[in-house]
Scaffold this active site. Structure first.
Site, PDB file in Angstrom:
ATOM      1  N   GLU A   1      -5.140  -8.650  -0.369  1.00 29.73           N
ATOM      2  CA  GLU A   1      -5.628  -8.343   0.981  1.00 29.73           C
ATOM      3  C   GLU A   1      -6.958  -7.643   0.924  1.00 29.73           C
ATOM      4  O   GLU A   1      -7.164  -6.713   0.137  1.00 29.73           O
ATOM      5  CB  GLU A   1      -4.650  -7.440   1.747  1.00 29.73           C
TER       6      GLU A   1
ATOM      7  N   GLU B   1       0.813  -1.217   0.000  1.00 26.53           N
ATOM      8  CA  GLU B   1       0.000   0.000   0.000  1.00 26.53           C
ATOM      9  C   GLU B   1       0.851   1.272   0.000  1.00 26.53           C
ATOM     10  O   GLU B   1       0.768   2.101   0.919  1.00 26.53           O
ATOM     11  CB  GLU B   1      -0.975  -0.022   1.177  1.00 26.53           C
TER      12      GLU B   1
END
Length: 403
Positions: free
Chosen positions: A247, A166
């Site tokens: 995820e 991320e």
């Protein structure tokens, strides 16, 4: 880890006439003309993406490792959920790495693969001189590649490594926030020196612009496209590489909340329909996870098992009507001559669904069902010809495995 909730479950009441058989009995094919349902068409010869697996994360350092019992329940595809992907964290401290090995070994034993994500490089390699925030410095590209290689060597090898988790999300915990162009430059220059295949850029919401920049500039060193889907529904984008969802959590409700479990099943369906080759939940063991803190497989875990146990790494998705009837969602997969179909019924009543198979012959199916009150209940039935129909229980997930 994050509170980015995705509310996902539509319950629609659908009533059919002339359907009085028990849901364990396949309906004769000629009755399909009497039902207000569209046929789910399966084309065995229309091969789509390869399936790498369904998995979850075990992030040692932030949570305790899985116990030996929990490992078997997570990865066994005959007595557990059947997860075939384990996601682990690459700690910036090399002394932490070996702690991953026991659970990794069990995953491999049951035929699974390991993917590893790095939230941050060691502090001295970054502009922030901290594990929080900042960017990887260009002068440390080689050192960071060696850091990732050392991790891979220490744990016995992984399928793929993500050098950034991320990067588009600034947090108060471990993170590293390079731009898409900077990440592409690292992968282009040093991606071949990281000890394993590279997946990326693993953005927060599978950001299309960010991801496309990396894909277009990183070159062949970027083997797999991966990302998370927080705040976004899965979508198809032809990046010319396998796409992995690495995820997400659909919600943080108790893992035994059946509506939440159904939402997770629908998300897997959506990812598969959108062309993804992998789906990975966040924590395997958590009150909202696939296994609870008392080592019990949750309803969410059983919902995932309807895919993970029966669609193994190396299977291929094939063309199948994704939403053939109101409230019904179907996908299909093959491995050699084996056909697997997953049908999700979001309706509040039992619903008859007809199927048509093109391109192969099937004599019958083993049928596995999970509902709000049962887990992986199984039976079998024979079919004559390639047209058949079955009654799907209210609010349920049904997997058909040909024999």
């Amino acid at each position: 880890m994050k509170i980015k909730l995705l509310s996902l479950l539509v319950t629609i009441s659908l009533i059919f006439t002339g359907c009085s058989k028990d849901d364990s009995t396949p309906e004769p094919k000629e009755k399909s003309t009497l039902k207000a349902s569209s046929v789910a068409n399966i084309d065995y010869n229309s091969t789509q993406q390869i399936i790498r697996g369904y998995g979850g994360a075990n992030i040692i350092g932030w949570r305790n490792d899985l116990t030996s019992t929990q490992r078997v329940k997570a990865f066994s595809n005959w007595s557990g959920i059947g997860l075939s992907v384990l996601r682990v964290r690459i700690s910036p401290n090399s002394s932490d790495w070996s702690a991953n090995i026991p659970t990794m070994d069990v995953c491999r034993y049951y035929g699974g693969s390991i993917i590893a994500s790095s939230w941050t490089a060691p502090s001295y390699m970054k502009t922030s001189n901290s594990t929080i925030g900042g960017k990887l410095k260009p002068e440390h590209y080689w050192g960071y590649a060696q850091h990732l290689t050392n991790f891979n060597d220490a744990v016995g090898g992984v399928m793929a490594i993500s050098a950034w988790n991320e990067p588009d999300w600034v947090t108060s915990y471990e993170c590293m926030n390079n731009t898409a162009s900077e990440i592409a430059n690292f992968i282009s220059v040093r991606g071949a020196n990281c000890g394993a295949e590279i997946m990326g850029p693993e953005t927060l919401g599978m950001d299309q612009n960010f991801t496309t920049t990396v894909v277009n500039s990183a070159g062949p060193n970027l083997k797999y496209v991966c990302g998370h889907i927080y705040g976004h529904d899965p979508y198809y984008h032809n990046w010319g590489k396998e796409v992995w969802m690495t995820e997400h959590i659909t919600d943080e409700n108790d893992g035994n909340n059946w509506n939440s479990a159904m939402a997770t099943a629908l998300e897997i369906h959506d990812c598969m329909y959108s062309g993804y080759s992998m789906w990975v939940w966040w924590y395997i063991r958590r009150y909202y996870g696939l296994i609870d803190e008392n080592s019990n497989i949750t309803k969410r875990g059983y919902a995932v098992a309807q895919f993970a146990r029966y669609i193994r790494p190396g299977y291929y998705k094939i063309a199948c009507s994704p939403n053939p009837s109101t409230g019904i969602y179907t996908t299909a997969y093959k491995d050699g001559s084996k056909l697997v179909v997953v049908a999700i019924n979001t309706n509040s009543s039992s619903t008859y669904q007809p199927f048509n198979i093109n391109g192969t012959s099937v004599s019958g199916f083993n049928r596995i069902k999970t509902t709000s009150s049962s887990n992986l209940q199984s039976d079998s039935f024979s079919i004559s010809g390639n047209n058949f129909g079955i009654l799907l229980p209210a609010s349920s997930i049904t997997t058909l495995v040909s024999y």
